[in-house]
Design a protein around this motif. Structure first.
Motif, PDB file in Angstrom:
ATOM      1  N   ARG A  19      19.606 -18.948 -41.706  1.00 50.29           N
ATOM      2  CA  ARG A  19      20.483 -18.398 -40.677  1.00 50.29           C
ATOM      3  C   ARG A  19      19.679 -17.974 -39.450  1.00 50.29           C
ATOM      4  NH1 ARG A  19      22.865 -13.573 -43.303  1.00 50.29           N
ATOM      5  NH2 ARG A  19      23.374 -13.075 -41.158  1.00 50.29           N
ATOM      6  N   THR A  20      18.537 -17.330 -39.679  1.00 50.10           N
ATOM      7  CA  THR A  20      17.708 -16.854 -38.572  1.00 50.10           C
ATOM      8  C   THR A  20      17.205 -18.026 -37.736  1.00 50.10           C
ATOM      9  OG1 THR A  20      17.007 -14.935 -39.860  1.00 50.10           O
ATOM     10  CG2 THR A  20      15.655 -15.528 -37.962  1.00 50.10           C
ATOM     11  N   GLU A  21      16.724 -19.072 -38.413  1.00 51.34           N
ATOM     12  CA  GLU A  21      16.221 -20.247 -37.694  1.00 51.34           C
ATOM     13  C   GLU A  21      17.341 -20.895 -36.878  1.00 51.34           C
ATOM     14  OE1 GLU A  21      14.074 -24.569 -38.591  1.00 51.34           O
ATOM     15  OE2 GLU A  21      14.742 -23.290 -40.245  1.00 51.34           O
ATOM     16  N   HIS A  22      18.529 -21.017 -37.475  1.00 55.88           N
ATOM     17  CA  HIS A  22      19.645 -21.649 -36.771  1.00 55.88           C
ATOM     18  C   HIS A  22      20.046 -20.846 -35.544  1.00 55.88           C
ATOM     19  CE1 HIS A  22      23.834 -22.845 -35.973  1.00 55.88           C
ATOM     20  NE2 HIS A  22      23.466 -24.022 -36.451  1.00 55.88           N
ATOM     21  N   GLU A  23      20.090 -19.515 -35.687  1.00 53.72           N
ATOM     22  CA  GLU A  23      20.512 -18.680 -34.567  1.00 53.72           C
ATOM     23  C   GLU A  23      19.485 -18.683 -33.447  1.00 53.72           C
ATOM     24  OE1 GLU A  23      21.224 -15.073 -36.633  1.00 53.72           O
ATOM     25  OE2 GLU A  23      23.210 -15.687 -37.331  1.00 53.72           O
ATOM     26  N   LEU A  24      18.196 -18.769 -33.792  1.00 57.00           N
ATOM     27  CA  LEU A  24      17.163 -18.799 -32.762  1.00 57.00           C
ATOM     28  C   LEU A  24      17.170 -20.130 -32.008  1.00 57.00           C
ATOM     29  CD1 LEU A  24      14.153 -17.109 -34.597  1.00 57.00           C
ATOM     30  CD2 LEU A  24      15.415 -16.216 -32.636  1.00 57.00           C
ATOM     31  N   THR A  25      17.470 -21.219 -32.711  1.00 59.29           N
ATOM     32  CA  THR A  25      17.381 -22.537 -32.077  1.00 59.29           C
ATOM     33  C   THR A  25      18.684 -22.980 -31.421  1.00 59.29           C
ATOM     34  OG1 THR A  25      17.869 -23.574 -34.218  1.00 59.29           O
ATOM     35  CG2 THR A  25      15.552 -23.332 -33.602  1.00 59.29           C
ATOM     36  N   HIS A  26      19.825 -22.412 -31.865  1.00 64.74           N
ATOM     37  CA  HIS A  26      21.110 -22.861 -31.337  1.00 64.74           C
ATOM     38  C   HIS A  26      21.894 -21.779 -30.598  1.00 64.74           C
ATOM     39  CE1 HIS A  26      20.259 -25.747 -34.606  1.00 64.74           C
ATOM     40  NE2 HIS A  26      20.902 -26.615 -33.850  1.00 64.74           N
ATOM     41  N   GLY A  27      21.443 -20.544 -30.699  1.00 57.73           N
ATOM     42  CA  GLY A  27      22.263 -19.451 -30.205  1.00 57.73           C
ATOM     43  C   GLY A  27      22.238 -19.246 -28.708  1.00 57.73           C
ATOM     44  N   ARG A  28      21.483 -20.070 -27.993  1.00 59.08           N
ATOM     45  CA  ARG A  28      21.353 -19.822 -26.556  1.00 59.08           C
ATOM     46  C   ARG A  28      22.227 -20.745 -25.714  1.00 59.08           C
ATOM     47  NH1 ARG A  28      16.581 -18.498 -28.922  1.00 59.08           N
ATOM     48  NH2 ARG A  28      15.602 -16.570 -28.242  1.00 59.08           N
ATOM     49  N   ALA A  29      22.808 -21.763 -26.322  1.00 61.82           N
ATOM     50  CA  ALA A  29      23.738 -22.611 -25.588  1.00 61.82           C
ATOM     51  C   ALA A  29      25.140 -22.096 -25.859  1.00 61.82           C
ATOM     52  CB  ALA A  29      23.567 -24.061 -26.054  1.00 61.82           C
ATOM     53  N   GLU A  30      26.092 -22.975 -26.152  1.00 63.36           N
ATOM     54  CA  GLU A  30      27.397 -22.504 -26.585  1.00 63.36           C
ATOM     55  C   GLU A  30      27.198 -21.724 -27.872  1.00 63.36           C
ATOM     56  OE1 GLU A  30      31.783 -24.214 -27.881  1.00 63.36           O
ATOM     57  OE2 GLU A  30      30.192 -25.588 -27.254  1.00 63.36           O
ATOM     58  N   LEU A  31      27.878 -20.601 -27.983  1.00 62.85           N
ATOM     59  CA  LEU A  31      27.637 -19.710 -29.111  1.00 62.85           C
ATOM     60  C   LEU A  31      27.950 -20.411 -30.425  1.00 62.85           C
ATOM     61  CD1 LEU A  31      26.689 -16.832 -29.741  1.00 62.85           C
ATOM     62  CD2 LEU A  31      29.097 -16.171 -29.821  1.00 62.85           C
ATOM     63  N   THR A  32      26.936 -20.491 -31.292  1.00 63.37           N
ATOM     64  CA  THR A  32      27.083 -21.079 -32.614  1.00 63.37           C
ATOM     65  C   THR A  32      26.452 -20.131 -33.614  1.00 63.37           C
ATOM     66  OG1 THR A  32      24.994 -22.287 -32.465  1.00 63.37           O
ATOM     67  CG2 THR A  32      26.971 -23.427 -31.680  1.00 63.37           C
ATOM     68  N   GLY A  33      26.373 -20.562 -34.845  1.00 60.80           N
ATOM     69  CA  GLY A  33      25.739 -19.758 -35.875  1.00 60.80           C
ATOM     70  C   GLY A  33      26.746 -19.234 -36.880  1.00 60.80           C
ATOM     71  N   THR A  34      26.259 -18.361 -37.730  1.00 65.02           N
ATOM     72  CA  THR A  34      27.065 -17.832 -38.834  1.00 65.02           C
ATOM     73  C   THR A  34      27.116 -16.317 -38.756  1.00 65.02           C
ATOM     74  OG1 THR A  34      26.449 -19.688 -40.267  1.00 65.02           O
ATOM     75  CG2 THR A  34      27.285 -17.712 -41.344  1.00 65.02           C
ATOM     76  N   VAL A  35      28.305 -15.771 -38.964  1.00 60.85           N
ATOM     77  CA  VAL A  35      28.485 -14.336 -39.112  1.00 60.85           C
ATOM     78  C   VAL A  35      28.779 -14.081 -40.589  1.00 60.85           C
ATOM     79  CG1 VAL A  35      29.833 -12.306 -38.463  1.00 60.85           C
ATOM     80  CG2 VAL A  35      29.400 -14.122 -36.785  1.00 60.85           C
ATOM     81  N   SER A  36      27.933 -13.305 -41.224  1.00 59.19           N
ATOM     82  CA  SER A  36      28.044 -13.078 -42.661  1.00 59.19           C
ATOM     83  C   SER A  36      28.758 -11.755 -42.924  1.00 59.19           C
ATOM     84  CB  SER A  36      26.650 -13.061 -43.291  1.00 59.19           C
ATOM     85  OG  SER A  36      26.736 -12.971 -44.694  1.00 59.19           O
ATOM     86  N   LEU A  37      29.851 -11.829 -43.675  1.00 62.24           N
ATOM     87  CA  LEU A  37      30.711 -10.666 -43.930  1.00 62.24           C
ATOM     88  C   LEU A  37      30.810 -10.394 -45.428  1.00 62.24           C
ATOM     89  CD1 LEU A  37      33.638 -11.710 -41.586  1.00 62.24           C
ATOM     90  CD2 LEU A  37      32.157  -9.758 -41.187  1.00 62.24           C
ATOM     91  N   GLY A  38      30.573  -9.153 -45.808  1.00 62.02           N
ATOM     92  CA  GLY A  38      30.812  -8.726 -47.181  1.00 62.02           C
ATOM     93  C   GLY A  38      32.150  -8.010 -47.266  1.00 62.02           C
ATOM     94  N   CYS A  39      32.970  -8.389 -48.228  1.00 65.32           N
ATOM     95  CA  CYS A  39      34.347  -7.881 -48.270  1.00 65.32           C
ATOM     96  C   CYS A  39      34.688  -7.299 -49.633  1.00 65.32           C
ATOM     97  CB  CYS A  39      35.342  -8.999 -47.959  1.00 65.32           C
ATOM     98  SG  CYS A  39      35.074  -9.796 -46.368  1.00 65.32           S
TER      99      CYS A  39
END
Length: 299
Positions: free
Chosen positions: A87-107
């Motif tokens: 998740r960290t790698e994906h957010e660092l490499t993709h998070g600066r263009a159109e917002l992408t990535g994963t939001v992790s929720l515990g329910c």
């Protein structure tokens, strides 16, 4: 590649990936094929890992491999570490263009999930490339995963310690009551007092704080309660009630999620209610997608 450390032992991410693959395949041969490495290389990495952590992780026989108790412990931790790294790698490499990535929720199971679902829908309208990853469990597990960084946010019952948390209180409240079979004499009631079911075989939530609150509601009858089972997730308690083992004390929000045609929820009187909160770890740096979701929630 930077290694993770178990105590004084550095363990690299690729070794954890190898370990997870072998645990899932239950075979070094099949795991080597999946990983595109040679079997001797994989076997050597596993032996080195066991030597580094100081315990046996697998039981080996002619049919394959099985995890030991220590192996199961590492398996769960390794999955958390690898997922967080990905998740960290994906957010660092993709998070600066159109917002992408994963939001992790515990329910946890509660009425607050209705408000959370509305927030998720509103967020996806603005950021359609983001994905939500939901973890479902009981409150203690969600608190631990939030503290360790496995999840970004946790939907919790409001009677948790919030000293280290940022949070918003969600509008829906959960009512406490009893879950009974439809043929129970309580099934047609609009409410029931705790003292009235004190003589019934009871199925109670396992969490210590909830257990303490419930026994306090029974007052002088508490020492004589007959608790036949405790539960973490209500799905198990529902089945026990359906099979006639007793009366479950629970919240109605979870009933809305799990449901049962054979059971009826009857609220306690006087009314016992609890709010739910959506919480995040104060001071923790979130990824771009999670930070944007936090901004929406806070507004």
């Amino acid at each position: 590649m930077h290694p993770f450390s178990f105590g004084e032992v550095p363990v690299k991410l690729h070794v954890l990936r190898y370990f997870i693959a072998v645990a899932r395949e239950r075979s070094i041969t099949r795991a080597a094929e999946v990983l595109h490495v040679t079997q001797p290389t994989l076997s050597r990495q596993l032996r080195d890992l066991e030597r580094e952590v100081g315990c046996a992780l697998f039981r080996r026989d002619g049919h394959g491999v099985e995890l030991t108790d220590d192996g199961w412990f590492l398996f769960h931790r390794a999955q958390e570490i690898v997922d967080l790294a990905d998740r960290t790698e994906h957010e660092l490499t993709h998070g600066r263009a159109e917002l992408t990535g994963t939001v992790s929720l515990g329910c946890t199971e509660c009425q607050g999930f209705h408000a959370l679902a509305d927030l998720m829908r509103a967020f996806l309208v603005e950021h359609p490339q983001v994905r939500f990853d939901l973890h479902t469990g009981y409150t203690d597990t969600m608190e631990a995963e939030l503290a360790s960084g496995v999840i970004d946010f946790a939907l919790l019952i409001s009677n948790v310690s919030t000293a280290s948390l940022g949070y918003v209180t969600l509008p829906q409240a959960d009512r406490w009551g009893v879950l009974v079979r439809r043929d129970s004499p309580y099934a047609g009631r609009t409410s029931v007092r705790a003292a009235e079911v004190a003589g019934e075989p009871l199925i109670l939530p396992r969490r210590a704080q909830a257990m303490n609150n419930i026994t306090a509601w029974f007052g002088d009858a508490a020492p004589e309660l007959r608790v036949v089972a405790t539960y973490s997730l209500l799905s198990n308690a529902v089945l026990l009630v359906e099979h006639g083992l007793g009366v479950a004390v629970c919240m109605d929000g979870a009933i809305g999620v799990r449901g049962s045609e054979q059971c009826v929820f009857v609220p306690l009187a006087p009314a016992r209610t609890q709010q739910s909160i959506l919480a995040w770890r104060r001071g923790r740096v979130l990824g771009p997608a999670a930070e944007a979701f936090r901004a929406l929630v806070s507004s």
